[in-house]
Write a protein that holds these residues in place. Sequence first.
Motif, PDB file in Angstrom:
ATOM      1  N   LYS A   1       2.803   5.601   0.443  1.00 45.42           N
ATOM      2  CA  LYS A   1       2.711   6.587  -0.628  1.00 45.42           C
ATOM      3  C   LYS A   1       1.887   7.801  -0.228  1.00 45.42           C
ATOM      4  O   LYS A   1       2.183   8.922  -0.626  1.00 45.42           O
ATOM      5  CB  LYS A   1       2.088   5.940  -1.877  1.00 45.42           C
ATOM      6  CG  LYS A   1       2.853   4.748  -2.419  1.00 45.42           C
ATOM      7  CD  LYS A   1       4.229   5.141  -2.909  1.00 45.42           C
ATOM      8  CE  LYS A   1       4.936   3.978  -3.572  1.00 45.42           C
ATOM      9  NZ  LYS A   1       6.309   4.326  -4.003  1.00 45.42           N
TER      10      LYS A   1
ATOM     11  N   ASN B   1      -4.761  -2.625  -6.654  1.00 48.82           N
ATOM     12  CA  ASN B   1      -4.576  -2.732  -8.093  1.00 48.82           C
ATOM     13  C   ASN B   1      -3.134  -3.115  -8.403  1.00 48.82           C
ATOM     14  O   ASN B   1      -2.403  -3.541  -7.517  1.00 48.82           O
ATOM     15  CB  ASN B   1      -4.971  -1.422  -8.791  1.00 48.82           C
ATOM     16  CG  ASN B   1      -4.176  -0.227  -8.289  1.00 48.82           C
ATOM     17  OD1 ASN B   1      -3.000  -0.361  -7.930  1.00 48.82           O
ATOM     18  ND2 ASN B   1      -4.804   0.943  -8.246  1.00 48.82           N
ATOM     19  N   GLU B   2      -2.731  -2.954  -9.642  1.00 46.38           N
ATOM     20  CA  GLU B   2      -1.404  -3.401 -10.046  1.00 46.38           C
ATOM     21  C   GLU B   2      -0.279  -2.574  -9.442  1.00 46.38           C
ATOM     22  O   GLU B   2       0.867  -3.020  -9.404  1.00 46.38           O
ATOM     23  CB  GLU B   2      -1.303  -3.360 -11.576  1.00 46.38           C
ATOM     24  CG  GLU B   2      -2.217  -4.364 -12.281  1.00 46.38           C
ATOM     25  CD  GLU B   2      -2.048  -4.320 -13.783  1.00 46.38           C
ATOM     26  OE1 GLU B   2      -1.284  -3.447 -14.264  1.00 46.38           O
ATOM     27  OE2 GLU B   2      -2.667  -5.140 -14.479  1.00 46.38           O
ATOM     28  N   GLU B   3      -0.573  -1.373  -8.974  1.00 41.47           N
ATOM     29  CA  GLU B   3       0.468  -0.487  -8.479  1.00 41.47           C
ATOM     30  C   GLU B   3       0.444  -0.253  -6.977  1.00 41.47           C
ATOM     31  O   GLU B   3       1.488  -0.053  -6.362  1.00 41.47           O
ATOM     32  CB  GLU B   3       0.378   0.872  -9.204  1.00 41.47           C
ATOM     33  CG  GLU B   3       0.607   0.783 -10.695  1.00 41.47           C
ATOM     34  CD  GLU B   3       2.002   0.264 -11.047  1.00 41.47           C
ATOM     35  OE1 GLU B   3       2.932   0.561 -10.285  1.00 41.47           O
ATOM     36  OE2 GLU B   3       2.141  -0.436 -12.066  1.00 41.47           O
ATOM     37  N   GLU B   4      -0.745  -0.269  -6.354  1.00 44.42           N
ATOM     38  CA  GLU B   4      -0.818   0.115  -4.955  1.00 44.42           C
ATOM     39  C   GLU B   4      -1.945  -0.589  -4.218  1.00 44.42           C
ATOM     40  O   GLU B   4      -2.856  -1.157  -4.828  1.00 44.42           O
ATOM     41  CB  GLU B   4      -1.001   1.637  -4.826  1.00 44.42           C
ATOM     42  CG  GLU B   4      -2.299   2.129  -5.448  1.00 44.42           C
ATOM     43  CD  GLU B   4      -2.405   3.651  -5.431  1.00 44.42           C
ATOM     44  OE1 GLU B   4      -1.353   4.322  -5.361  1.00 44.42           O
ATOM     45  OE2 GLU B   4      -3.544   4.161  -5.497  1.00 44.42           O
TER      46      GLU B   4
ATOM     47  N   HIS C   1       2.847   0.541  -1.673  1.00 44.02           N
ATOM     48  CA  HIS C   1       3.177  -0.162  -2.908  1.00 44.02           C
ATOM     49  C   HIS C   1       2.545  -1.550  -2.861  1.00 44.02           C
ATOM     50  O   HIS C   1       2.394  -2.146  -1.800  1.00 44.02           O
ATOM     51  CB  HIS C   1       4.691  -0.268  -3.056  1.00 44.02           C
ATOM     52  CG  HIS C   1       5.146  -0.800  -4.374  1.00 44.02           C
ATOM     53  ND1 HIS C   1       5.334  -2.146  -4.593  1.00 44.02           N
ATOM     54  CD2 HIS C   1       5.433  -0.180  -5.552  1.00 44.02           C
ATOM     55  CE1 HIS C   1       5.730  -2.330  -5.843  1.00 44.02           C
ATOM     56  NE2 HIS C   1       5.798  -1.156  -6.443  1.00 44.02           N
ATOM     57  N   LYS C   2       2.182  -2.083  -4.013  1.00 44.81           N
ATOM     58  CA  LYS C   2       1.462  -3.355  -4.087  1.00 44.81           C
ATOM     59  C   LYS C   2       2.217  -4.520  -3.463  1.00 44.81           C
ATOM     60  O   LYS C   2       1.607  -5.484  -3.003  1.00 44.81           O
ATOM     61  CB  LYS C   2       1.142  -3.687  -5.547  1.00 44.81           C
ATOM     62  CG  LYS C   2       2.361  -3.918  -6.425  1.00 44.81           C
ATOM     63  CD  LYS C   2       1.966  -4.256  -7.853  1.00 44.81           C
ATOM     64  CE  LYS C   2       3.183  -4.466  -8.743  1.00 44.81           C
ATOM     65  NZ  LYS C   2       3.979  -5.628  -8.326  1.00 44.81           N
TER      66      LYS C   2
END
Length: 339
Positions: free
Chosen positions: A250, A302-305, A274-275
Amino acid sequence: MINNAAALLLLISSLIIKEAQAQVSDFTNINFTKADSIAALYPEHSLYDLRGLSIKLTTPLGTEVEKFRSIYKWVCDNIENDYELYVLSTRQRAKLKSVDELRNWNRTFGAKVYRQLLRNQKTVCSGYAALIKSLAEYAGLKCLVINGYGRTAQANVGGSGVPNHSWNAVELNNKWYLCDATWSSGVIHMEERKFVKDFNQGYFLADPALFIRNHYPLDTSWILMHSKPTLNEFLNAPLVYREFFKCDIKSLIPATFNIVANKGIPLTIQLTTHKDVVIEKLQLQIGKTRPLDMALYQVKNNEEEKVYCIEYAFTSKGTHVLHVLLNGDYAVTYSVKVY
């Protein structure tokens, strides 16, 4: 047959421009097993009947994205990137001085691209993009050919830039997305003078923020981002490769190709993924030396990355080429001036 041929020739030789709004792919969680299996049912199907091929690839599928996936996967699996034609087009495009010259060259070179595609199912980027567009339109999907700057180890690293590549924008569920069937289909091995098929999911409906790493359109509306990098920023960013897309990177720090470091003081490189991405192995390679296995430490999750950092201290002064390898394949290249 004549109408199909004329339509495809026109698509290859045309430059299409259209305004668009920034979008990010919404299909990362879609299972494309059915679409891919349908694409596999028609190996080496004749290109003299594009309408029939499109119908076969899309009729059993219910959603626009699955229909387009079947078309895209068939093209990537069945069309070969022609090494000789690639070398010829690369050399000739490098001589072009303006957009008008590019348009004129596309018109004349398009006929040769078309003949090779039709007869031998071999082509270059403009042929891939035109074929995707034609098949998609027969399926009722709006799809455009985008022309611009493709960035590789051999092209558009610094300098003023040379328009040398074509790819697609496709409208799905009233949003525009970007893809590159040429680079999804495999790799041109310059030293071995051949093309090797190797499907890469990363260039299919890619996040525009990722796609811009090595695709810069002549019409910047097709960057599909609200905050658009300049052409100069694009040409002077780190050089990225297929593995960068596979790992869905990202963000990347440092953000320029040419960077400065001090001898004996660690240089830090930061990658945001990405996670769900798994990086099992990370290596650094200085020039042509043997890659070094590196420790990869996570600084955020975290939940996204996930955010990873690596550090390396150069032991000698001078200018060094620094490659970052992820999971055993090249992902990023920098030029480092060490004082």
